[in-house]
Design an enzyme around this catalytic site. Structure first.
Site, short mmCIF file in Angstrom:
data_model
loop_
_atom_site.label_atom_id
_atom_site.label_comp_id
_atom_site.label_asym_id
_atom_site.label_seq_id
_atom_site.Cartn_x
_atom_site.Cartn_y
_atom_site.Cartn_z
N SER A 276 0.80 -1.22 0.00
CA SER A 276 0.00 0.00 0.00
C SER A 276 0.83 1.28 0.00
O SER A 276 0.40 2.28 -0.54
CB SER A 276 -0.95 0.01 1.20
OG SER A 276 -0.24 -0.20 2.39
N HIS B 176 -5.32 -2.96 -2.95
CA HIS B 176 -4.92 -1.98 -3.98
C HIS B 176 -4.82 -2.59 -5.37
O HIS B 176 -4.44 -1.90 -6.32
CB HIS B 176 -3.58 -1.34 -3.59
CG HIS B 176 -3.69 -0.58 -2.32
ND1 HIS B 176 -4.12 0.73 -2.25
CD2 HIS B 176 -3.49 -0.97 -1.04
CE1 HIS B 176 -4.15 1.12 -1.00
NE2 HIS B 176 -3.77 0.11 -0.23
N LYS C 279 -11.69 1.19 -2.36
CA LYS C 279 -10.64 1.84 -3.17
C LYS C 279 -11.10 1.87 -4.64
O LYS C 279 -11.97 2.68 -4.96
CB LYS C 279 -9.30 1.13 -2.92
CG LYS C 279 -8.96 1.17 -1.41
CD LYS C 279 -7.58 0.73 -1.11
CE LYS C 279 -7.34 0.45 0.37
NZ LYS C 279 -7.58 1.56 1.29
C1 LIG Z 1 -3.45 -3.22 2.01
C2 LIG Z 1 -4.68 -2.76 2.75
N1 LIG Z 1 -5.47 -3.69 3.34
C3 LIG Z 1 -6.58 -3.35 3.98
C4 LIG Z 1 -6.97 -2.03 4.08
C5 LIG Z 1 -8.21 -1.71 4.84
O1 LIG Z 1 -9.28 -1.57 3.99
P1 LIG Z 1 -10.55 -0.69 4.44
O2 LIG Z 1 -10.18 0.72 4.23
O3 LIG Z 1 -11.65 -1.18 3.59
O4 LIG Z 1 -10.75 -1.00 5.89
C6 LIG Z 1 -6.19 -1.04 3.48
C7 LIG Z 1 -6.51 0.41 3.51
O5 LIG Z 1 -7.32 0.99 3.99
C8 LIG Z 1 -5.02 -1.41 2.80
O6 LIG Z 1 -4.24 -0.49 2.24
#
Ligand SMILES: Cc1ncc(COP(=O)(O)O)c(C=O)c1O
Length: 390
Positions: free
Chosen positions: A177, A205, A237
């Site tokens: 990320s 992502h 996203k």
């Molecule tokens: C790699 C990764 N996994 C999980 C999440 C969490 O997802 P959510 O925003 O839907 O809670 C994020 C970012 O928010 C992320 O960048």
């Protein structure tokens, strides 16, 4: 309270204090912030679907039909036909037997890691995995072995040297990320085969962004879905809505429905969010042009930054880190970008390791060529002003 204030003061001094910024427009390619119009270069709205008219219409229709909230947890009164339709669409996108929607991607990771492995088992986790994976590992009763970032020799050594009486689970971000680099999923899947391990990929992502039809990292590498036991994703996203999901075999999903506490003990996602996500998946599967535009813009921005003298790690994802190291310098860079009309965020510890503070530039398919030029000019001006480039 004094203890809290002291801690906040220390964060300010170290350049690690965070404050909330509010937008008064949709998170499109241009946003209104504090009365100014800025080019948005920090959003995860990769395909530009957040402010797509069809998404808005789907959400509005769902409100008209089902109301604003689900009013109960999934196992009680909260499952609507929209939940089931969305889960079928996600399973199709991921080429799996089934999928299950969670309230966030964060909760999906917590659910998988706390519920699928236990005391006899070992999780092998990349050191740069997202915080929600780290927190899932902390909640899990399994032991956790952290391997060096994307270092397949280190992973192999750790798989070889760690005694395990139960199961082995290798967990990785698909696209990291904060660095935008891809996991070496083919090598991970091979190692998993050699050591009898399962693989879990967090494609937050990559979903919608990578692969011919936006299926994500496994799709991009042409790895059959059966080789990746647990595919996590988010609806927040590229999908442009809100929520998370896990895709995999039917038995995995049935198990999660029965045993995953973040699923069982939380009110279901609301109808407008589900309807928007459902519409987004149709768009993702039928409008490959959005992905092509996004990847073309990403290449252009990478090239533009490199030609101005920035060091940009190679990568395919629309996440381009400009690593500055020092958090105070990163904050200054960020303010200068904003002075140049570009909204970006300073990413600092604990989101990234100390000493690797960075500006994380992200693109969306709906950025114009002019937006891109403005981003490059703002980076050049900030970089020269701060002596980052000459
Ligand atoms: C790699 C990764 N996994 C999980 C999440 C969490 O997802 P959510 O925003 O839907 O809670 C994020 C970012 O928010 C992320 O960048």
């Amino acid at each position: 309270m004094k203890r809290l204030q002291d801690k906040l003061d220390q964060l300010k001094e170290a350049g690690l204090y965070r404050r909330l910024r509010s937008m008064s427009s949709a998170s499109g390619p241009r946003v209104q912030v504090d009365g100014r119009s800025l080019v948005m270069c920090a959003s995860n709205n990769y395909l530009g679907l957040v402010d797509d008219e069809r998404m808005r219409a789907a959400a509005v229709d769902a409100i008209a039909r089902y109301g604003t909230g689900a009013s109960g947890s999934r196992l009680i009164t909260g499952t609507t036909e929209l939940h089931l339709q969305l889960e079928s669409a996600l399973a199709e996108l991921k080429h799996t037997e089934a999928a299950l929607v969670f309230n966030t991607g964060y909760m999906a990771n917590l659910a998988a890691l706390s519920c699928l492995v236990g005391t006899e088992d070992v999780i092998f986790s990349d050191e740069l995995n997202h915080a929600s994976i780290i927190d899932g590992c902390r909640q899990s009763k399994a032991s956790v072995v952290v391997y060096r970032h994307n270092d397949m020799d280190d992973l192999r050594r750790k798989l070889e040297d760690t005694p395990v009486s139960g199961e082995r689970l290798i967990v990785t971000d698909g696209v990291f990320s904060m660095g935008g680099d891809l996991a070496n999923l083919p090598a991970i899947a091979d190692l998993a085969d050699s050591y009898g391990a399962c693989v879990m990929v967090d494609d937050a992502h990559a979903t919608g962004v990578l692969g011919e039809h936006g299926g994500g990292t496994a799709d991009y590498y042409g790895i059959p879905a059966e080789r990746i036991a647990v595919q996590v994703g988010t609806l927040s996203k590229a999908i442009g809505a809100e929520g998370g999901f896990i895709a995999g075999a039917r038995v995995l999903i049935d198990y999660l429905v029965n045993c995953a506490r973040p699923f069982v003990f939380s009110t279901a996602l609301s109808p407008p969010v589900l309807a928007a996500a459902l519409r987004a998946i149709e768009i993702i599967q039928t409008e490959g042009g959005r992905r092509h535009r996004l990847h073309a813009l990403t290449k252009q921005l990478r090239r533009g930054l490199v030609s101005e003298g920035f060091e940009v790690p190679p990568g395919e994802a629309p996440i381009i880190p400009v690593i500055l190291g020092d958090p105070l310098q990163t904050l200054k860079f960020c303010r200068r970008l904003e002075a140049g009309g570009v909204f970006a965020t300073a990413i600092r510890h604990p989101t990234v390791p100390s000493g690797t503070s960075r500006i994380r530039l992200t693109l969306m398919a709906t950025h114009s060529d002019e937006d891109l030029d403005q981003i490059i000019v703002a980076c050049k001006t900030a970089g020269r002003g701060l002596g980052v480039i000459s």
